[in-house]
Design an enzyme around this catalytic site. Structure first.
Site, PDB file in Angstrom:
ATOM      1  N   ASP A 149       0.787  -3.031 -14.112  1.00 26.35           N
ATOM      2  CA  ASP A 149      -0.675  -3.038 -13.613  1.00 26.35           C
ATOM      3  C   ASP A 149      -0.508  -1.999 -12.531  1.00 26.35           C
ATOM      4  O   ASP A 149       0.348  -1.545 -12.054  1.00 26.35           O
ATOM      5  CB  ASP A 149      -0.885  -4.553 -12.868  1.00 26.35           C
ATOM      6  N   ASP A 167      -3.582  -1.426  -9.885  1.00 24.65           N
ATOM      7  CA  ASP A 167      -4.191  -1.418  -8.600  1.00 24.65           C
ATOM      8  C   ASP A 167      -3.617  -2.795  -7.764  1.00 24.65           C
ATOM      9  O   ASP A 167      -3.701  -3.949  -8.458  1.00 24.65           O
ATOM     10  CB  ASP A 167      -5.721  -1.621  -8.650  1.00 24.65           C
ATOM     11  N   LYS A 188     -17.633  -1.096 -12.504  1.00 23.46           N
ATOM     12  CA  LYS A 188     -19.153  -1.213 -12.815  1.00 23.46           C
ATOM     13  C   LYS A 188     -19.613  -2.703 -12.565  1.00 23.46           C
ATOM     14  O   LYS A 188     -20.586  -3.189 -12.288  1.00 23.46           O
ATOM     15  CB  LYS A 188     -19.185  -0.701 -14.059  1.00 23.46           C
ATOM     16  N   HIS A 246     -20.946   4.672 -10.661  1.00 32.74           N
ATOM     17  CA  HIS A 246     -19.526   4.671 -10.778  1.00 32.74           C
ATOM     18  C   HIS A 246     -18.899   5.597 -11.223  1.00 32.74           C
ATOM     19  O   HIS A 246     -17.725   6.122 -10.737  1.00 32.74           O
ATOM     20  CB  HIS A 246     -19.287   3.457 -12.218  1.00 32.74           C
ATOM     21  N   ASN A 277      -8.474   7.143 -13.192  1.00 30.28           N
ATOM     22  CA  ASN A 277      -7.954   6.586 -11.924  1.00 30.28           C
ATOM     23  C   ASN A 277      -6.422   6.720 -12.049  1.00 30.28           C
ATOM     24  O   ASN A 277      -5.512   6.710 -11.462  1.00 30.28           O
ATOM     25  CB  ASN A 277      -8.339   5.464 -11.431  1.00 30.28           C
ATOM     26  N   ASP A 289      -0.125  -8.055  -9.609  1.00 26.77           N
ATOM     27  CA  ASP A 289      -0.355  -8.512  -8.100  1.00 26.77           C
ATOM     28  C   ASP A 289      -1.625  -9.627  -7.986  1.00 26.77           C
ATOM     29  O   ASP A 289      -1.546  -9.999  -6.842  1.00 26.77           O
ATOM     30  CB  ASP A 289      -1.102  -7.338  -7.250  1.00 26.77           C
TER      31      ASP A 289
HETATM   32  C1  XBP Z   1      -8.190  -3.445 -10.497  1.00 24.92           C
HETATM   33  C2  XBP Z   1      -9.730  -3.419 -10.660  1.00 24.92           C
HETATM   34  C3  XBP Z   1     -10.401  -2.369 -10.811  1.00 24.92           C
HETATM   35  C4  XBP Z   1     -10.324  -1.446  -9.634  1.00 24.92           C
HETATM   36  C5  XBP Z   1     -11.523  -0.169  -9.644  1.00 24.92           C
HETATM   37  O1  XBP Z   1      -7.688  -2.854 -11.846  1.00 24.92           O
HETATM   38  O2  XBP Z   1     -10.116  -4.698 -10.948  1.00 24.92           O
HETATM   39  O3  XBP Z   1     -11.640  -2.461 -11.086  1.00 24.92           O
HETATM   40  O4  XBP Z   1     -10.831  -2.433  -8.535  1.00 24.92           O
HETATM   41  O5  XBP Z   1     -11.368   0.570 -10.657  1.00 24.92           O
HETATM   42  P1  XBP Z   1      -5.884  -3.359 -12.076  1.00 24.92           P
HETATM   43  P2  XBP Z   1     -12.531   0.883 -11.503  1.00 24.92           P
HETATM   44  O6  XBP Z   1      -5.581  -4.325 -10.781  1.00 24.92           O
HETATM   45  O7  XBP Z   1      -6.066  -4.161 -13.363  1.00 24.92           O
HETATM   46  O8  XBP Z   1      -5.178  -2.238 -11.920  1.00 24.92           O
HETATM   47  O9  XBP Z   1     -13.676   1.055 -10.544  1.00 24.92           O
HETATM   48  O10 XBP Z   1     -12.358   2.077 -12.444  1.00 24.92           O
HETATM   49  O11 XBP Z   1     -12.868  -0.205 -12.241  1.00 24.92           O
HETATM   50 MG    MG Z   2      -3.913  -5.097  -9.809  1.00 23.27          MG
END
Ligand code: XBP
Ligand code: MG
Length: 270
Positions: free
Chosen positions: A8, A10, A53, A81, A127, A182
């Site tokens: 993953d 983020d 979004k 966005h 990203n 996470d």
């Molecule tokens: C985490 C999310 C993403 C980010 C924002 O993604 O929910 O939406 O918060 O990115 P992950 P965007 O933990 O699955 O990596 O604004 O491009 O959605």
């Molecule tokens: Mg995550």
């Protein structure tokens, strides 16, 4: 035999939400002359909605902030966005958000042992490119053979579609892969695709229940800073390596594994 690690992004590769995405959202709101501001606590509540979004849409509907008159809400959100994503890219490139503890070490070990690396993320592909490009340069694409991200799937985490897409692109059975996640939504997404999960709890999701994970840890650990957490519901401390993960998988009773769920549409997307 472990054939691939699926990361993953983020909260797992790096703590990107509080000082990355949240700041980018607020800069986009200011650029659009919206007097919206997501403070750290508010963002933590909104993070329960996967997808930027979708998060904005939820905010408009549930929190009812003052909004400009628009005829097409979806088009407005898409423009807002896209502006946020541009700000996020600048933040990541200017600050080179550091990898979480143990992440670069485990990636390096996978590369040495020819265990394939993949990404399965809700975040936008731009990203992923910004973060991994800041760490590895444009050659990051040769390190992560497969990326499944953002709007490539219709249903975001906790739906298993993004992990099913990553598996389809890897051409691997879920039983030969392990996900690093996470959040509870990420754990659910991977597990419902039949993938075992190691959870490294992030700031915003530290207190969530992470039921069914191979391990629930504070991070992946380093020799001079061992990870702490629980494995098979017992306290554990150490450094997470490919061999550690394999040992956990071997010790897991077969009945505890989630049966892979056929995920409509993923194979066609691959
Ligand atoms: C985490 C999310 C993403 C980010 C924002 O993604 O929910 O939406 O918060 O990115 P992950 P965007 O933990 O699955 O990596 O604004 O491009 O959605
Ligand atoms: Mg995550």
């Amino acid at each position: 035999m472990l054939e691939a690690l699926i990361f993953d992004v983020d909260g797992t590769l790096a703590e990107t939400e509080r000082d990355g995405h949240r700041v980018a959202f607020n800069r986009a709101f200011a650029e659009f002359s919206l007097d919206w501001y997501w403070d750290v606590a508010t963002y933590g509540k909104l993070l329960l909605t996967s997808g930027g979004k979708e998060r904005i849409r939820h905010y408009i509907r549930a929190w009812r902030p003052p909004t400009p008159r628009f005829t097409d809400c979806d088009a407005f959100i898409a423009r807002l966005h896209a502006c946020k994503t541009a700000h996020y890219g600048s933040i990541v490139r200017d600050n080179c958000l550091p990898a979480r503890q143990g992440v670069r070490r485990l990636i390096d070990q996978a590369r040495e042992r020819e265990v394939r690396l993949a990404i399965a993320s809700t975040t936008s592909p731009h990203n992923v490119d910004a973060l991994l490009g800041a760490w590895y340069g444009p050659g990051w694409r040769a390190i992560f053979a497969v990326v499944a991200a953002g709007d490539e799937v219709q249903r975001k985490k906790p739906d298993p579609q993004v992990y099913a897409l990553a598996l389809a692109r890897l051409g691997l059975d879920a039983r030969h892969c392990v996900a690093i996640e996470d959040s509870a939504a990420g754990l659910s997404s991977a597990a419902r695709a039949g993938v075992d999960v190691v959870v490294t709890r992030s700031e915003y999701f530290r207190h969530q229940p992470h039921v069914g994970a191979l391990a629930v840890l504070d991070d992946l650990g380093e020799p001079d800073a061992p990870a702490r957490g629980r494995v098979a519901d017992a306290p554990w401390s150490g450094v997470v390596t490919l061999d550690t993960i394999d040992a956990w998988r071997g010790a897991r009773p077969a009945a505890a594994r989630t049966a892979p769920r056929a995920v409509p549409g993923a194979a066609q997307l691959a």
